[in-house]
Motif scaffolding. Structure first.
Motif, short mmCIF file in Angstrom:
data_model
loop_
_atom_site.label_atom_id
_atom_site.label_comp_id
_atom_site.label_asym_id
_atom_site.label_seq_id
_atom_site.Cartn_x
_atom_site.Cartn_y
_atom_site.Cartn_z
N TYR A 167 0.78 -1.16 0.02
CA TYR A 167 -0.17 -0.20 0.00
C TYR A 167 0.92 1.26 0.14
O TYR A 167 1.12 1.66 -1.12
N ASP A 168 1.29 1.76 1.01
CA ASP A 168 1.97 2.94 1.01
C ASP A 168 2.71 3.16 2.23
O ASP A 168 3.02 4.31 3.07
N THR A 169 3.47 1.94 2.69
CA THR A 169 4.42 1.87 3.67
C THR A 169 5.83 1.54 3.37
O THR A 169 5.91 0.83 2.41
N VAL A 170 6.76 2.37 3.70
CA VAL A 170 8.11 2.05 3.47
C VAL A 170 8.87 1.57 4.71
O VAL A 170 8.70 1.88 5.90
N ILE A 171 9.70 0.24 4.54
CA ILE A 171 10.30 -0.50 5.47
C ILE A 171 11.90 -0.16 4.94
O ILE A 171 12.15 -0.63 4.22
N ALA A 172 12.49 0.57 6.08
CA ALA A 172 14.09 0.53 5.90
C ALA A 172 14.74 -0.44 7.01
O ALA A 172 14.37 -0.02 8.13
N GLU A 173 15.59 -1.09 6.75
CA GLU A 173 16.06 -2.19 7.67
C GLU A 173 17.86 -2.05 7.65
O GLU A 173 18.19 -2.15 6.77
N ASN A 174 18.12 -2.02 8.96
CA ASN A 174 19.77 -1.97 8.99
C ASN A 174 20.09 -2.68 10.53
O ASN A 174 19.61 -2.26 11.38
N ASN A 175 20.85 -3.79 10.08
CA ASN A 175 21.23 -4.63 11.19
C ASN A 175 19.60 -5.04 12.09
O ASN A 175 19.99 -4.99 13.21
N ASN A 176 18.69 -5.59 11.35
CA ASN A 176 17.69 -6.03 12.30
C ASN A 176 16.88 -4.76 12.67
O ASN A 176 16.12 -5.07 13.89
N ILE A 177 17.20 -3.72 12.53
CA ILE A 177 16.53 -2.45 13.04
C ILE A 177 15.72 -1.95 12.09
O ILE A 177 16.24 -1.58 10.96
N GLN A 178 14.51 -1.71 12.15
CA GLN A 178 13.59 -1.16 11.07
C GLN A 178 13.04 0.16 11.59
O GLN A 178 12.79 0.68 12.67
N ILE A 179 12.92 1.01 10.49
CA ILE A 179 12.20 2.20 10.61
C ILE A 179 11.08 2.14 9.54
O ILE A 179 11.22 1.69 8.09
#
Length: 132
Positions: free
Chosen positions: A27-39
């Motif tokens: 839909y309209d969600t962005v997931i940014a992942e860095n070392n199992n940490i998500q924004i």
């Protein structure tokens, strides 16, 4: 899939997260992942066709910093620049959290990125990585 959004939003998410790729979900969600940490961020966008894609950081870095971007499953266009990328078979899914979820405002997220230098990057002293 076809989504139209402000490209600056993707640049901002990458700056804050330090992720190597971002996933745009159905839909309209962005997931940014860095070392199992998500924004995880909700986008202000226009969804023309539903779908999902994963865009590498180096592709977004080639895009202008401002303007309207059109994202499809294997391309991103902004202004006169269009870049196609290989459709990624990977998936990034949201980390499931039991009853605890913290929502930060944009101001709070900017503050966290300013103190990121003080965070332990290794896992030998996990107490010093508390910001994550």
């Amino acid at each position: 899939m076809k989504i139209i959004l402000d490209i600056n939003n993707l640049h901002e998410i990458l700056r804050i997260s330090g992720a190597k790729k971002v996933a745009i979900t159905e839909y309209d969600t962005v997931i940014a992942e860095n070392n199992n940490i998500q924004i995880i961020s909700k986008l202000e966008c226009c969804v023309k066709e539903r779908g999902s894609t994963i865009i590498p950081k180096n592709i977004i870095a080639l895009m202008p910093k401002a303007g309207e971007a059109v994202i499809t499953e294997n391309s991103i266009s902004c202004g006169k620049r269009t870049i196609t990328f290989e459709k990624n078979s990977e998936s990034i899914s949201e980390i499931q959290v039991d009853n605890i979820l913290t929502v930060l405002s944009k101001k709070d997220m900017d503050f966290l990125s300013e103190v990121d230098y003080a965070i332990a990057k290794d896992e030998t002293r996990p107490i010093l990585s508390g910001i994550h």
